[in-house]
Design a protein around this motif. Sequence first.
Motif, PDB file in Angstrom:
ATOM      1  N   ASN A 571       0.733  -1.373   0.507  1.00 58.66           N
ATOM      2  CA  ASN A 571       0.064  -0.268   0.306  1.00 58.66           C
ATOM      3  C   ASN A 571       1.144   1.039   0.142  1.00 58.66           C
ATOM      4  N   TYR A 577      -3.000   4.240  -2.223  1.00 57.79           N
ATOM      5  CA  TYR A 577      -3.161   3.074  -3.393  1.00 57.79           C
ATOM      6  C   TYR A 577      -2.696   1.721  -2.941  1.00 57.79           C
ATOM      7  N   LEU A 624      -3.979  -2.371  -9.361  1.00 61.22           N
ATOM      8  CA  LEU A 624      -2.889  -1.264  -8.272  1.00 61.22           C
ATOM      9  C   LEU A 624      -4.360  -0.070  -8.528  1.00 61.22           C
ATOM     10  N   LYS A 626      -6.873   2.874  -6.673  1.00 59.46           N
ATOM     11  CA  LYS A 626      -6.431   3.818  -5.640  1.00 59.46           C
ATOM     12  C   LYS A 626      -8.472   3.747  -4.710  1.00 59.46           C
ATOM     13  N   THR A 632     -11.150   8.276  -7.985  1.00 61.20           N
ATOM     14  CA  THR A 632     -10.929   6.362  -7.568  1.00 61.20           C
ATOM     15  C   THR A 632     -11.193   5.457  -8.695  1.00 61.20           C
ATOM     16  N   TRP A 634      -9.317   1.835 -10.713  1.00 59.86           N
ATOM     17  CA  TRP A 634      -8.171   1.027 -10.346  1.00 59.86           C
ATOM     18  C   TRP A 634      -7.676   0.337 -12.176  1.00 59.86           C
TER      19      TRP A 634
END
Lengths: 788, 253
Positions: A571, A577, A624, A626, A632, A634
Motif C-alpha cells: 500500500n 493506493y 493498482l 486508488k 477512484t 483501478w
Amino acid sequence: MSKNTLYLKSKEIRLGLFLFALSNLLLTQKLFAQNTKFYISGTVKDANNGETIIGATVRLKELSSAGNFTNEYGFYSISALKGNYTLVVSFIGYVSFETTLELNTSLKKDIVLRPKNKELNEVKITEKKKNENVKTAQMGVEKLDMKEISKIPVLLGERDIIKTLQLMPGVKGAGEGNAGYYVRGGGADQNLILLDEAPVYNASHLLGFFSTFNSDAIKNATLYKGSQPANYGGRLASVLDIKMNEGNSKHFSTSGGIGLISSKLNFEGPIKKDKGSFLITGRRTYADLFLKLSSDKSISENQLYFYDLNAKANYKIGEKDRIYLSGYFGKDKLGFGETFGISWGNSTGTLRWNHIINNKLFSNTSLIFSNFNYEIKISAGQNDFKIKSHITDYNLKQEFQYFPNNKNKIKFGFNTIHHTITAGRIEAEEGSSLSSQPENPKYSWENAIYFTNDWQVNSRLNLEYGLRLTSFSLLGGSTYYDYDDKGEVINSTTYSSGEILKTYLNPEPRLSASYSYATDASIKASISRNVQNVHQLSNATASNPTDIWIPTSFNVRPEIGDQLAIGWFKNFNNGNYEFSAEAYYKEMQNQVDYKNGANSQAGDKVEGELVYGKGRAYGLELLLKKKTGKLTGWVGYTLSRTERKFDGINNNEWYLAKQDRTHDISIVGIYELKPKWSLSAAWIFYTGNAVTFPSGKYNVDGTLQWAYTERNSYRMPNYHRLDLGLTYVRKKTEKMESSWNFSLYNAYGRENAYTISFREAKSDPNKTEVVQTTLFRWIPSVTYNFKF
Amino acid sequence: MATNTFTACEKVIDYDLQESEKKIVIDANIVKDKNINTVSITKSAYFNESNTFEVINNALVIVSDNENNIDTLTYVGDGKYQTSKIIGKEGNTYKLYVKVNNQVFESNCTMPKQVNFDSLFIQDFGGFAGYVPVPARLDPKGFSNYYRFKVSKNDKPFSNIFVQDDELIDGNKVTQPLIGVDYDFKNGDICEVEMLCIAKDVCKYWFELSQNAGGGPGGGTAAPSNPTSNISGGCLGYFSAHTSEIKSIIFIK
C-alpha cells in the motif's frame, strides 16, 4: 475436563475433536492458558436499516493485536484478559463507534454503526482496515461492495456484479453476449457461484447479456480465485460468494429503477421492528413489448424476456437464534411464434439457522435447494417435441465458527448434497416423427467435511490452513453405459435405487500465508487443491444455457486442480493506493470435453461423445487501486497462458485453450465532478481468444468445404472498448433519494469481432472471404433510480 | 440466435490464414441402379486461392464388389474417373482403391437397403423458418437406417447438409422438415428433394461436416475439424454406396 471423557460423549464431538486436533496450536494453547480470558461478542448492524455489516473491524484500542472482523452474519468475537478497554468498531462509509468497558466477565455487545453523510465527511479508513489487503493470508481474492460498484458504466445501464468482476485481473469475460467468465485458465463451469449459499448453475439472462443477479438485492460479493479456504469446495477455478441484503428492519422502504429495456422494484421492511425483516426484489425486461408493436406478424409473435425475483426474510428468536429464509427465482423465455421456444431458469431456496452457542462459538445450519432447468420446445407440424434438461440439488450444510482467541478463527463443518441430473433429453409427443429418449436421470451424493483456521502467528505472519475431504458417490436408480474406443455403447447396466455404485474420495489441502515485512507491505503464498464433480459440456464458443451438466461417473473422473500462487502486496500513500502482484501456476487433471464432431444431442449416451485430458495455466496479475479522493478506480493487467492436452487432439500435444488470452488490461475510473455529479469510465483491452479457423478449402459433392489443421491455432482480433457513465444524484434526503444514470457503451464505436466466419465472396463466387460480425457500437442508455 | 435479436453488422476483413499442406480430396459415389458411377479426385487449395481446384489426372482408381466385379476406372477429364461395369445394388459391399503417385487410399462401403421416399410437401413454419420442404417416409423398425437429404430449388442445389440416423425415429412414420435454409420460395418454384439411404460411417462423415457450419460464439462448434473419413491413407473426402430417390413439388402459396 479430561480429554477422554469428551471423546466418549458422542460421535459429533468426536468428529469435532478430530477436526480440532488438526490444529496442534489450539490444543496446546488450551492446555497452557494460564490466565482467564474473557470474550466480547455480538452483532454489528447499520443504524438506519438494521442490515448486518459483514467485514466490520472490531478491536480493542489498548491491544495492538486484538482485532477481528465480523463474519458473514455480522457476528464478531474477541477476547482479552481482565482489564479496562476501549472497544472500537469501524467500517468504510460509517462513523466509527467507540466505547469504554471494564472487562471482568464475558460480554455480549451488539453495535450499530451510523452511515456517514458522504458529502460532508471525508472517507477515513481505520488503520486496521487500511492494510487488511496486505495482512490477511488470503490471496487471489476480490471483494465487491455494491455501493462501490454502482457508478461503473455498464451495458444498457444495468448494474451487473459479474460484468464488474470481469474488470479485475485474472477474471476474463467470455465475450459480448456471454455472462460466463474464466478465472485463471479455468473453464466457465469451473466457477462456483453461490447466492446465499445456494449454488447457481447458470448465471446468465438473455443468452448472456445480463447476469442473473439483480444488484439491488445484493449486499456484497467475494470472488476467490482458486485459493479459497476449505469451507468452500466443489469447483476447480473459483468461488463467487454472493450475499443478499436482509431487508430493512427499521422501517419500510421502496426503491427501484426504470431503464430502457428493463425495470426493477425493491420493497423491504420490518416484520417486527428490530426483530425481523423482509425484502422482495423483482426485475423484468420489456424488449418483447416493443416487438408486439410491430405490424409484421413474424416479429410481433416473438417472445424475448426475462424476469427474476429475490425474496428474503429473517427473524430473530431470542438473543441467540436467528432464522433466515431466502429464495431466488428467475426465468428466461425466447420464442418464435408457436414454432420454437426456449426457456431456462434457476430457482434456489435457502433456510438458515444462526445459533450463537456461546461467546466464542457460532453455528450456522443451512438447508439449501437449487434447481436449474432448460426446455427447448419445437412444434413443427407433426413433430412436436421438447428437449429438457435439469439439475436439482438438495444440500445440507453445517458450519461452526470458533474464536478461541484473537489469533485464531476456526471454521469446521460438513456439507452433504444429493444431485439429480438429466442431461438434454428429447421428449416427443405421441404421434411425432421422433421417439422420446429414455428418461435416465443420474443420481449422486456428494459429501465433504472440512476444517480451516485463520491463524495470526505473530504481528508479521498470518497463516490460513485447512483441509477438505470430499467424497462423491454414484447412486443407483438409472442405467449406465460402457463405451468402446469409438464411443459406441457396448454394454449397459441398470442399477436399482439405493445402491452405492462407486465412491471417489479426495482430500483437498489448502494453505495460504502472508508475511508482512512492513506495516503496509507483505509477501504471500498459497497452495491449494480443488476437486470438481459436476461438469458442464460446451460445444459452442460461447456458453449457452443449453450446455448440459453431467456428474462424475464410471467414465468421467473427478476433476482435480492444483494451484500454486505467490504475491507481493503493497500500500502506498497512507493506504490511498493499493498495489498487488500475483503469479500463479495451475494444473488440472481429468478435464472433459466433446470430441471432434461430437453429437451434443446424444441424451443419456453423451459420455460416448467425450474425450478426456488435462490442463495447465500460468500467469501474472497486477492491480493498482486508488481507494479514496475525488478520483477512484483501478488499473489491472494480466499476462497469462492457458493450455489443454486431450487424447487425439492436435497429435496429443499441448495446445491453447479457447479462453487463452495473452494480455488483458482494464482501467476503471470514477471521478466526482461535483457533489451531485460523478463521471465514470472503463476501458478494456484483451488479446483475442484462441480459435480454430480453416487453413484451406476443398470441394465435395459440389459444395465448398473448409480444411482444418490444428485446434485453436488462430486468434480472434484484439478486443478493446471504452464505456462512459454519468450519474446525477437529483435528491438525497433521509426520506427520498433519486438519481439519473446515463451510460454510453463502446464510446468510440470500436467494431469488435463477435464472430468471424468464412464464405464464398459475394462479389466473386470463385473467391472466398473472411467476414467479421460486430454486435454493438455506441449503445447509449439512461436509467432512473429512486428510493423512498 | 443472439445475432438475430440484436442489430449486428458485418464486414469483410483481411485475415492471414496459414497455408497448410494441400491434401488429396476423394469424392466417390456408387449409386443404386446408376449406369455410370464416378470418383472425383482433386486437391485442396489455400484459402486465398480461387475456387477452381487442382484436379488429379494420373490416379489409378479401382472399384470392386463382393460379386467379383472389378474395374479400373477411366479418366474422363475434370478430375473424374468413371465406371459403367460396377452397378450399385442394395446390400453389396464395394471396395475402393486409389493410388496417386505413391500414395494409396482405400475404403469399403456397404450399400444399405432402400427405404421408400413416400411423399414430399411444403409446410409453413412462420417467423421461425418460413416455407420448408418436408419429406415423409416410414422408417423400417428394427433396422439401423441412415438418411441424407439434398435439396434444390429450380435446379440450383443448396449446400446445406441434412443427415439423420434412426436412433430416435426407428419404426416411425417420419416427416422431417428440412429447416436451416432460407428457401425463399416464390409461386411456381420447383423444389426437388433427393433422399439417400447411406452407410453409418458416411452418415457420421456428413454429420461431422455439418457441425462445422456456422462458427464463432453463439453458433457452430467451438472446435471445427475435418470430419472422420471412411477412406484410409490421409485424404479428405468420403466413399459412399447409397440409394437415391428424388421427388419434386411446385410451390404454390
